[in-house]
Design an enzyme around this catalytic site. Structure first.
Site, PDB file in Angstrom:
ATOM      1  N   GLY A   1      26.080  -6.120  24.616  1.00 31.53           N
ATOM      2  CA  GLY A   1      26.922  -4.924  24.630  1.00 31.53           C
ATOM      3  C   GLY A   1      26.227  -3.625  24.988  1.00 31.53           C
ATOM      4  O   GLY A   1      26.844  -2.716  25.537  1.00 31.53           O
TER       5      GLY A   1
ATOM      6  N   ASP B   1      29.562  -1.561  13.431  1.00 33.03           N
ATOM      7  CA  ASP B   1      30.871  -1.867  12.860  1.00 33.03           C
ATOM      8  C   ASP B   1      30.660  -2.141  11.364  1.00 33.03           C
ATOM      9  O   ASP B   1      30.607  -1.208  10.564  1.00 33.03           O
ATOM     10  CB  ASP B   1      31.375  -3.102  13.626  1.00 33.03           C
ATOM     11  CG  ASP B   1      32.868  -3.267  13.576  1.00 33.03           C
ATOM     12  OD1 ASP B   1      33.491  -2.765  12.638  1.00 33.03           O
ATOM     13  OD2 ASP B   1      33.425  -3.925  14.475  1.00 33.03           O
TER      14      ASP B   1
ATOM     15  N   VAL C   1      37.681  -1.010  21.130  1.00 31.05           N
ATOM     16  CA  VAL C   1      37.106  -0.297  22.271  1.00 31.05           C
ATOM     17  C   VAL C   1      36.455  -1.267  23.256  1.00 31.05           C
ATOM     18  O   VAL C   1      35.789  -2.214  22.861  1.00 31.05           O
ATOM     19  CB  VAL C   1      36.060   0.759  21.825  1.00 31.05           C
ATOM     20  CG1 VAL C   1      36.732   2.024  21.350  1.00 31.05           C
ATOM     21  CG2 VAL C   1      35.125   0.220  20.755  1.00 31.05           C
TER      22      VAL C   1
ATOM     23  N   GLU D   1      21.872  -0.017  20.211  1.00 33.53           N
ATOM     24  CA  GLU D   1      23.125  -0.762  20.037  1.00 33.53           C
ATOM     25  C   GLU D   1      24.277  -0.051  20.732  1.00 33.53           C
ATOM     26  O   GLU D   1      24.266   1.171  20.900  1.00 33.53           O
ATOM     27  CB  GLU D   1      23.468  -0.876  18.551  1.00 33.53           C
ATOM     28  CG  GLU D   1      22.957  -2.136  17.892  1.00 33.53           C
ATOM     29  CD  GLU D   1      23.719  -3.403  18.315  1.00 33.53           C
ATOM     30  OE1 GLU D   1      24.340  -3.420  19.398  1.00 33.53           O
ATOM     31  OE2 GLU D   1      23.675  -4.365  17.554  1.00 33.53           O
ATOM     32  N   ASP D   2      25.291  -0.833  21.081  1.00 33.82           N
ATOM     33  CA  ASP D   2      26.507  -0.219  21.627  1.00 33.82           C
ATOM     34  C   ASP D   2      27.419   0.272  20.511  1.00 33.82           C
ATOM     35  O   ASP D   2      28.044   1.314  20.634  1.00 33.82           O
ATOM     36  CB  ASP D   2      27.263  -1.202  22.543  1.00 33.82           C
ATOM     37  CG  ASP D   2      27.498  -2.550  21.889  1.00 33.82           C
ATOM     38  OD1 ASP D   2      26.721  -2.921  20.991  1.00 33.82           O
ATOM     39  OD2 ASP D   2      28.452  -3.249  22.273  1.00 33.82           O
TER      40      ASP D   2
HETATM   41  C1  PRP Z   1      28.492  -6.394  18.582  1.00 35.67           C
HETATM   42  C2  PRP Z   1      27.623  -5.181  18.810  1.00 35.67           C
HETATM   43  C3  PRP Z   1      26.640  -5.237  17.689  1.00 35.67           C
HETATM   44  C4  PRP Z   1      27.445  -5.859  16.570  1.00 35.67           C
HETATM   45  C5  PRP Z   1      27.930  -4.782  15.653  1.00 35.67           C
HETATM   46  O1  PRP Z   1      27.887  -7.490  19.179  1.00 35.67           O
HETATM   47  O2  PRP Z   1      26.986  -5.220  20.067  1.00 35.67           O
HETATM   48  O3  PRP Z   1      25.526  -6.034  17.999  1.00 35.67           O
HETATM   49  O4  PRP Z   1      28.550  -6.547  17.166  1.00 35.67           O
HETATM   50  O5  PRP Z   1      28.695  -5.298  14.614  1.00 35.67           O
HETATM   51  P1  PRP Z   1      28.265  -5.220  13.092  1.00 35.67           P
HETATM   52  O6  PRP Z   1      27.911  -3.796  12.772  1.00 35.67           O
HETATM   53  O7  PRP Z   1      29.537  -5.695  12.404  1.00 35.67           O
HETATM   54  O8  PRP Z   1      27.120  -6.154  12.853  1.00 35.67           O
HETATM   55  P2  PRP Z   1      28.640  -8.833  19.583  1.00 35.67           P
HETATM   56  O9  PRP Z   1      28.381  -9.873  18.527  1.00 35.67           O
HETATM   57  O10 PRP Z   1      30.070  -8.536  19.892  1.00 35.67           O
HETATM   58  O11 PRP Z   1      27.866  -9.317  20.874  1.00 35.67           O
HETATM   59  P3  PRP Z   1      27.703  -8.620  22.328  1.00 35.67           P
HETATM   60  O12 PRP Z   1      26.830  -7.409  22.141  1.00 35.67           O
HETATM   61  O13 PRP Z   1      27.040  -9.684  23.154  1.00 35.67           O
HETATM   62  O14 PRP Z   1      29.080  -8.257  22.835  1.00 35.67           O
END
Ligand code: PRP
Length: 194
Positions: A58, A118, A168, A114-115
């Site tokens: 991400g 959450d 998003v 990080e993107d």
């Molecule tokens: C997303 C995002 C963070 C994480 C945040 O990754 O990039 O790494 O979730 O969530 P949290 O605060 O609840 O831990 P995702 O698992 O969607 O993988 P990606 O980056 O490959 O899309």
């Protein structure tokens, strides 16, 4: 009208509204790049090294632009992590799919990129893990922060934008691996993911 434009428009039609334009994101990257550079310049001048660590996938767009907004030198490494799923949710355990293979962290400022934050589980575990491996300093930057979704206490050091709840996508963020290559961030229509 080319086919490519029509196909992109199809993707754009899945958005409820635009949240951050490409210009907003460029301004954010310039702002964060200047702050991070100013904060770490004294440590780097004193002999520490900055290791810039985007978390795949991400953060790819954000990381590539933020890296170019830095005015201090940095090394580049990548990590890829995923959550263990619902069963392990309360423990906050994460699975490392690609690790940071460095044994020279004692003089390193590790900046995790990080993107989105959450629940806070990913960055909470990663910062603990890298600190235990002996990094001189572990710092975190996230493009988006959703504090309303937090399940574990975690505050990123640098935040691009704080946002309310909402799905998003764009500029690296996906739904079902789609929309990542949009050059801006939008809110997905609920009917697409529900
Ligand atoms: C997303 C995002 C963070 C994480 C945040 O990754 O990039 O790494 O979730 O969530 P949290 O605060 O609840 O831990 P995702 O698992 O969607 O993988 P990606 O980056 O490959 O899309």
């Amino acid at each position: 009208m080319s086919n490519t434009t029509e196909l992109r428009r199809k993707e754009e039609n899945d958005l409820e509204r635009l949240l951050f334009t490409a210009e907003d994101l460029a301004e954010m990257n310039a702002r964060l790049g200047a702050r991070i550079s100013a904060d770490f310049a004294p440590l780097i001048a004193a002999g520490k090294k900055l290791i810039f660590v985007p978390i795949l996938k991400g953060s790819i767009m954000f990381a590539a632009d933020l890296a170019r907004a830095l005015t201090v030198p940095a090394e580049l490494e990548f990590m890829k992590v995923s959550s263990y799923g619902a069963a392990a949710k309360t423990s906050g355990e994460i699975k490392i799919n690609l690790d940071l293979n460095r044994d020279d962290l004692e003089d390193a400022i590790v900046l995790i990129v990080e993107d989105i934050v959450d629940s806070g589980r990913t960055l909470s575990r990663l910062t603990q893990m890298l600190s235990h491996r002996g990094a001189y300093k572990v710092s975190t930057v996230t493009m988006l922060d959703k504090p309303c979704r937090r399940e574990v206490a975690f505050t990123p050091d640098y935040v691009g934008f704080t946002i309310p709840d909402g799905f998003v996508v764009g500029y690296g963020l996906d739904f079902d691996q789609k929309y990542r290559t949009l050059p801006y961030i939008g809110i997905l229509k609920p009917e697409i993911y529900s």
